[in-house]
Write a protein that holds these residues in place. Structure first.
Motif, PDB file in Angstrom:
ATOM      1  N   PHE A   1       0.853  -1.189   0.000  1.00 45.35           N
ATOM      2  CA  PHE A   1       0.000   0.000   0.000  1.00 45.35           C
ATOM      3  C   PHE A   1       0.888   1.237   0.000  1.00 45.35           C
ATOM      4  O   PHE A   1       1.580   1.535   0.969  1.00 45.35           O
ATOM      5  N   THR A   2       0.877   1.919  -1.147  1.00 46.38           N
ATOM      6  CA  THR A   2       1.851   2.975  -1.415  1.00 46.38           C
ATOM      7  C   THR A   2       1.144   4.288  -1.752  1.00 46.38           C
ATOM      8  O   THR A   2       1.092   4.682  -2.912  1.00 46.38           O
ATOM      9  N   PRO A   3       0.590   4.969  -0.741  1.00 45.00           N
ATOM     10  CA  PRO A   3      -0.185   6.168  -1.061  1.00 45.00           C
ATOM     11  C   PRO A   3       0.635   7.307  -1.663  1.00 45.00           C
ATOM     12  O   PRO A   3       0.081   8.182  -2.314  1.00 45.00           O
ATOM     13  N   THR A   4       1.941   7.276  -1.450  1.00 42.01           N
ATOM     14  CA  THR A   4       2.734   8.403  -1.949  1.00 42.01           C
ATOM     15  C   THR A   4       3.763   8.000  -2.992  1.00 42.01           C
ATOM     16  O   THR A   4       4.607   8.800  -3.370  1.00 42.01           O
ATOM     17  N   ARG A   5       3.690   6.746  -3.426  1.00 40.05           N
ATOM     18  CA  ARG A   5       4.650   6.306  -4.451  1.00 40.05           C
ATOM     19  C   ARG A   5       3.924   5.508  -5.524  1.00 40.05           C
ATOM     20  O   ARG A   5       2.855   4.947  -5.267  1.00 40.05           O
ATOM     21  N   PRO A   6       4.519   5.426  -6.725  1.00 44.36           N
ATOM     22  CA  PRO A   6       3.873   4.610  -7.754  1.00 44.36           C
ATOM     23  C   PRO A   6       3.712   3.168  -7.272  1.00 44.36           C
ATOM     24  O   PRO A   6       4.646   2.600  -6.705  1.00 44.36           O
TER      25      PRO A   6
ATOM     26  N   CYS B   1      -7.438   5.200  -1.425  1.00 47.35           N
ATOM     27  CA  CYS B   1      -7.568   3.763  -1.181  1.00 47.35           C
ATOM     28  C   CYS B   1      -6.298   3.204  -0.536  1.00 47.35           C
ATOM     29  O   CYS B   1      -6.355   2.503   0.470  1.00 47.35           O
ATOM     30  N   HIS B   2      -5.150   3.539  -1.118  1.00 46.46           N
ATOM     31  CA  HIS B   2      -3.883   3.062  -0.547  1.00 46.46           C
ATOM     32  C   HIS B   2      -3.716   3.550   0.890  1.00 46.46           C
ATOM     33  O   HIS B   2      -3.277   2.811   1.766  1.00 46.46           O
ATOM     34  N   HIS B   3      -4.050   4.830   1.122  1.00 43.44           N
ATOM     35  CA  HIS B   3      -3.905   5.417   2.447  1.00 43.44           C
ATOM     36  C   HIS B   3      -4.742   4.675   3.475  1.00 43.44           C
ATOM     37  O   HIS B   3      -4.263   4.332   4.553  1.00 43.44           O
TER      38      HIS B   3
ATOM     39  N   PHE C   1      -0.124  -2.859  -8.701  1.00 44.07           N
ATOM     40  CA  PHE C   1      -0.514  -2.136  -9.913  1.00 44.07           C
ATOM     41  C   PHE C   1      -1.712  -2.792 -10.593  1.00 44.07           C
ATOM     42  O   PHE C   1      -1.709  -3.995 -10.841  1.00 44.07           O
ATOM     43  N   VAL C   2      -2.701  -1.974 -10.876  1.00 41.60           N
ATOM     44  CA  VAL C   2      -3.899  -2.462 -11.560  1.00 41.60           C
ATOM     45  C   VAL C   2      -3.857  -1.952 -13.000  1.00 41.60           C
ATOM     46  O   VAL C   2      -3.686  -0.755 -13.226  1.00 41.60           O
ATOM     47  N   GLU C   3      -3.978  -2.845 -13.944  1.00 41.63           N
ATOM     48  CA  GLU C   3      -3.990  -2.430 -15.352  1.00 41.63           C
ATOM     49  C   GLU C   3      -5.181  -1.517 -15.593  1.00 41.63           C
ATOM     50  O   GLU C   3      -6.282  -1.781 -15.103  1.00 41.63           O
TER      51      GLU C   3
ATOM     52  N   GLY D   1      -3.368   8.689 -11.198  1.00 41.32           N
ATOM     53  CA  GLY D   1      -2.520   7.532 -11.517  1.00 41.32           C
ATOM     54  C   GLY D   1      -1.640   7.683 -12.745  1.00 41.32           C
ATOM     55  O   GLY D   1      -1.223   6.685 -13.332  1.00 41.32           O
ATOM     56  N   LYS D   2      -1.302   8.902 -13.111  1.00 39.27           N
ATOM     57  CA  LYS D   2      -0.487   9.142 -14.306  1.00 39.27           C
ATOM     58  C   LYS D   2       0.928   8.581 -14.143  1.00 39.27           C
ATOM     59  O   LYS D   2       1.412   7.822 -14.986  1.00 39.27           O
ATOM     60  N   THR D   3       1.579   8.966 -13.043  1.00 37.02           N
ATOM     61  CA  THR D   3       2.969   8.538 -12.849  1.00 37.02           C
ATOM     62  C   THR D   3       3.056   7.020 -12.728  1.00 37.02           C
ATOM     63  O   THR D   3       3.907   6.382 -13.350  1.00 37.02           O
ATOM     64  N   THR D   4       2.150   6.452 -11.948  1.00 37.65           N
ATOM     65  CA  THR D   4       2.166   4.998 -11.752  1.00 37.65           C
ATOM     66  C   THR D   4       1.998   4.277 -13.083  1.00 37.65           C
ATOM     67  O   THR D   4       2.701   3.311 -13.374  1.00 37.65           O
ATOM     68  N   LEU D   5       1.080   4.755 -13.887  1.00 34.96           N
ATOM     69  CA  LEU D   5       0.822   4.111 -15.172  1.00 34.96           C
ATOM     70  C   LEU D   5       2.070   4.149 -16.045  1.00 34.96           C
ATOM     71  O   LEU D   5       2.493   3.119 -16.586  1.00 34.96           O
TER      72      LEU D   5
HETATM   73  N1  LIG Z   1      -2.971   1.540 -11.621  1.00 38.76           N
HETATM   74  C1  LIG Z   1      -2.769   1.651 -10.298  1.00 38.76           C
HETATM   75  N2  LIG Z   1      -2.823   0.566  -9.509  1.00 38.76           N
HETATM   76  C2  LIG Z   1      -2.636   0.661  -8.180  1.00 38.76           C
HETATM   77  N3  LIG Z   1      -2.384   1.815  -7.543  1.00 38.76           N
HETATM   78  C3  LIG Z   1      -2.299   2.941  -8.272  1.00 38.76           C
HETATM   79  C4  LIG Z   1      -2.496   2.913  -9.677  1.00 38.76           C
HETATM   80  N4  LIG Z   1      -2.378   4.168 -10.151  1.00 38.76           N
HETATM   81  C5  LIG Z   1      -2.094   4.943  -9.088  1.00 38.76           C
HETATM   82  N5  LIG Z   1      -2.036   4.229  -7.965  1.00 38.76           N
HETATM   83  C6  LIG Z   1      -1.725   4.774  -6.631  1.00 38.76           C
HETATM   84  O1  LIG Z   1      -2.390   6.028  -6.535  1.00 38.76           O
HETATM   85  C7  LIG Z   1      -1.572   7.041  -6.002  1.00 38.76           C
HETATM   86  C8  LIG Z   1      -1.458   8.212  -6.956  1.00 38.76           C
HETATM   87  O2  LIG Z   1      -0.861   7.766  -8.148  1.00 38.76           O
HETATM   88  P1  LIG Z   1       0.118   8.656  -9.022  1.00 38.76           P
HETATM   89  O3  LIG Z   1       1.106   9.345  -8.167  1.00 38.76           O
HETATM   90  O4  LIG Z   1       0.598   7.780 -10.105  1.00 38.76           O
HETATM   91  O5  LIG Z   1      -0.920   9.715  -9.589  1.00 38.76           O
HETATM   92  P2  LIG Z   1      -0.586  11.024 -10.438  1.00 38.76           P
HETATM   93  O6  LIG Z   1      -1.723  11.192 -11.387  1.00 38.76           O
HETATM   94  O7  LIG Z   1       0.778  10.921 -11.009  1.00 38.76           O
HETATM   95  O8  LIG Z   1      -0.631  12.127  -9.294  1.00 38.76           O
HETATM   96  P3  LIG Z   1      -0.055  13.629  -9.347  1.00 38.76           P
HETATM   97  O9  LIG Z   1      -1.032  14.400 -10.141  1.00 38.76           O
HETATM   98  O10 LIG Z   1      -0.057  14.012  -7.906  1.00 38.76           O
HETATM   99  O11 LIG Z   1       1.310  13.573  -9.947  1.00 38.76           O
HETATM  100  C9  LIG Z   1      -0.284   6.350  -5.631  1.00 38.76           C
HETATM  101  O12 LIG Z   1      -0.415   5.998  -4.306  1.00 38.76           O
HETATM  102  C10 LIG Z   1      -0.244   5.093  -6.464  1.00 38.76           C
HETATM  103  O13 LIG Z   1       0.429   4.079  -5.771  1.00 38.76           O
END
Ligand SMILES: Nc1ncnc2c1ncn2[C@@H]1O[C@H](COP(=O)(O)OP(=O)(O)OP(=O)(O)O)[C@@H](O)[C@H]1O
Ligand SMILES: [Mg+2]
Length: 446
Positions: A11-16, A262-264, A21-23, A52-56
């Motif tokens: 559970f990674t609320p502040t990291r990718p 959700c992660h938080h 990871f969910v497709e 979820g931009k960065t994570t994707l």
């Molecule tokens: N596809 C995913 N599956 C699981 N967790 C996800 C997914 N996408 C995002 N998350 C989770 O959601 C949170 C926000 O994701 P992320 O930082 O990628 O968003 P972002 O759109 O880049 O945000 P920002 O606009 O702040 O840069 C992170 O905690 C990440 O772990």
């Protein structure tokens, strides 16, 4: 034996997210993968904050590239500092220690990297990249040369928060993308991915019309309920937990499409229950509604300062303004008592201001502003339904708590006080308890 994971890897609320990871939806996924696979195609990924931009991109890039380099653009960052940051970061692939990365770099390019590096002092990158004044770039460090360094190392360059770059520098940065694009003849995977706020997609192309057909503009929407649910399902499997169905439903509802919430909440549940890694026993550990309530309470306590700051930013107006239009709009939205609302509903609820000359166009502009990062994206606009809604229940709950008592004293005292936490929980609980056929309007009567 099943593999043991630490909770913080799951559970990674502040990291990718990597393990959970969910497709994303197939159309979005295909669009992105196709763009990544097309030589010379540059990418702009945009969407609401936290969707979820960065994570994707991190997850998708891992499938194609050796590694990515992420340059985080800060407010007012210049073109020069972006170049320097990219040059500095790519350095780790050109230093002695990195012989083990598993791919060979043309020695001539390595020498050229080192020569340029030698002309810059150590502090040059780190101190200057944050500052909006012009930094020094060695004349040899042309965009083409930088492209060569990225291309040889098979590294994709991600520019986070592209929208924060100053206007004229944005134009130069989009020129840089053009150079990378043209160099795809030599390096077919050479690519820049610019990540920007919602509504900023055209900013790359705006400055460079030649790029019109060679930039994939990809919108990342909020996550769907089933995508959010998959985060929990993935996490519970890896940690050997069992979330009650009702708890899952509630987390999905509270998250409002924002995976970080959700992660938080899941992370809070684990920390409150003292779970640090994958459970050892034969049976999964059960997570019930009380665990979730504790987690919400903790979430709000930690977030109350942020919520206050976001709300204040949303309703900020210059001192001498006759009335606070953003506030009036938010109040109208809440008084309406429905999750979603149209422009017409808001405008008709502002009759008292119309007699003071308030025009439709002004309300419309303000509604748009309330959906932008300038005003904390407190509202979200849905193109399909033509309706607005609050970004998430926490911000909505905070807004209600601010408007319901008009005493400035109480407002000042809100900070971390028990009262506001209780009130927020009540509001959120009421909102989500419609899952149990709760009459929504009830929370506004009294
Ligand atoms: N596809 C995913 N599956 C699981 N967790 C996800 C997914 N996408 C995002 N998350 C989770 O959601 C949170 C926000 O994701 P992320 O930082 O990628 O968003 P972002 O759109 O880049 O945000 P920002 O606009 O702040 O840069 C992170 O905690 C990440 O772990
Ligand atoms: Mg991001």
């Amino acid at each position: 034996m099943t593999k043991a994971y630490k909770v913080k890897q799951i559970f990674t609320p502040t990291r990718p997210a990597i393990n959970t990871f969910v497709e994303r939806a197939q159309t979005l996924n295909n669009h992105l993968v196709d763009a990544l696979d097309t030589p010379g195609m540059q990418i702009v990924l945009y969407g609401h904050s936290g969707c979820g931009k960065t994570t994707l991109i991190v997850n998708k890039l891992n499938q194609v590239y050796e590694k990515e380099i992420i340059t985080r653009c800060v407010e007012g960052m210049t073109y020069e500092s972006i170049i320097l940051d990219g040059f500095d970061q790519i350095g780790k692939y050109y230093t002695e220690e990195n012989k083990t990365v598993g791919f060979k770099i043309n020695p001539a390019v390595t020498i050229s990297y080192k020569e340029i590096r030698a002309t810059l002092s150590v502090g040059e990158y780190s101190t200057q990249k944050q500052i909006s004044k012009k930094s020094f770039i060695p004349p040899q460090l042309t965009p083409r040369r930088l492209g060569q360094f990225f291309g040889e190392a098979n590294i994709c360059w991600v520019l986070e928060d592209f929208h924060k770059i100053l206007r004229e520098d944005k134009a130069k940065t989009s020129q840089l993308m053009k150079v990378f694009m043209d160099m795809s003849v030599d390096y077919e995977d050479l690519k820049i991915v610019a990540i920007g706020a919602v509504g900023t997609a055209r900013q790359v192309v705006e400055y460079n019309h030649e790029m019109n057909n060679r930039v994939a503009e990809i919108y990342v929407p909020y996550m769907t309920s089933s995508e959010i649910e998959s985060i929990i399902t993935n996490g519970e499997k890896l940690l050997k937990l069992k979330f009650a169905n009702k708890v899952k439903e509630r987390i999905v509802k509270i998250s409002c499409g924002l995976p970080s919430i959700c992660h938080h909440l899941c992370l809070n549940i684990c920390s409150i229950k003292g779970i640090r890694e994958t459970e050892e026993g034969d049976y999964p550990l059960f997570i019930d509604n009380q665990d979730l309530e504790d987690a919400i309470q903790k979430y709000i306590a930690v977030k109350s300062d942020t919520l206050k700051a976001e709300f204040d930013k949303a309703i900020k107006v210059p001192n001498k303004t006759k009335y606070n239009l953003p506030s009036e709009i938010l109040k109208a939205a809440l008084e309406n008592g429905k999750d979603e609302f149209t422009f017409d509903i808001i405008f008709s609820r502002l009759k008292h201001l119309q007699s003071q000359g308030l025009l439709e166009s002004i309300v419309e502009n303000m509604l748009n502003e309330l959906c932008s990062s300038e005003r904390s994206e407190i509202l979200v606009y849905d193109d399909n339904s033509n309706k607005y809604r609050f970004n998430n229940l926490f911000l909505k709950g905070y807004a209600i708590s601010q408007f319901e008592d008009n005493e400035p004293e109480i407002r000042r005292a809100t900070g971390k006080s028990k009262k506001i936490i209780d009130r927020l929980i009540a509001i959120i609980e009421n909102d989500i308890s419609r899952l149990d056929d709760f009459e929504y309007e009830e929370i506004y009567e009294d």
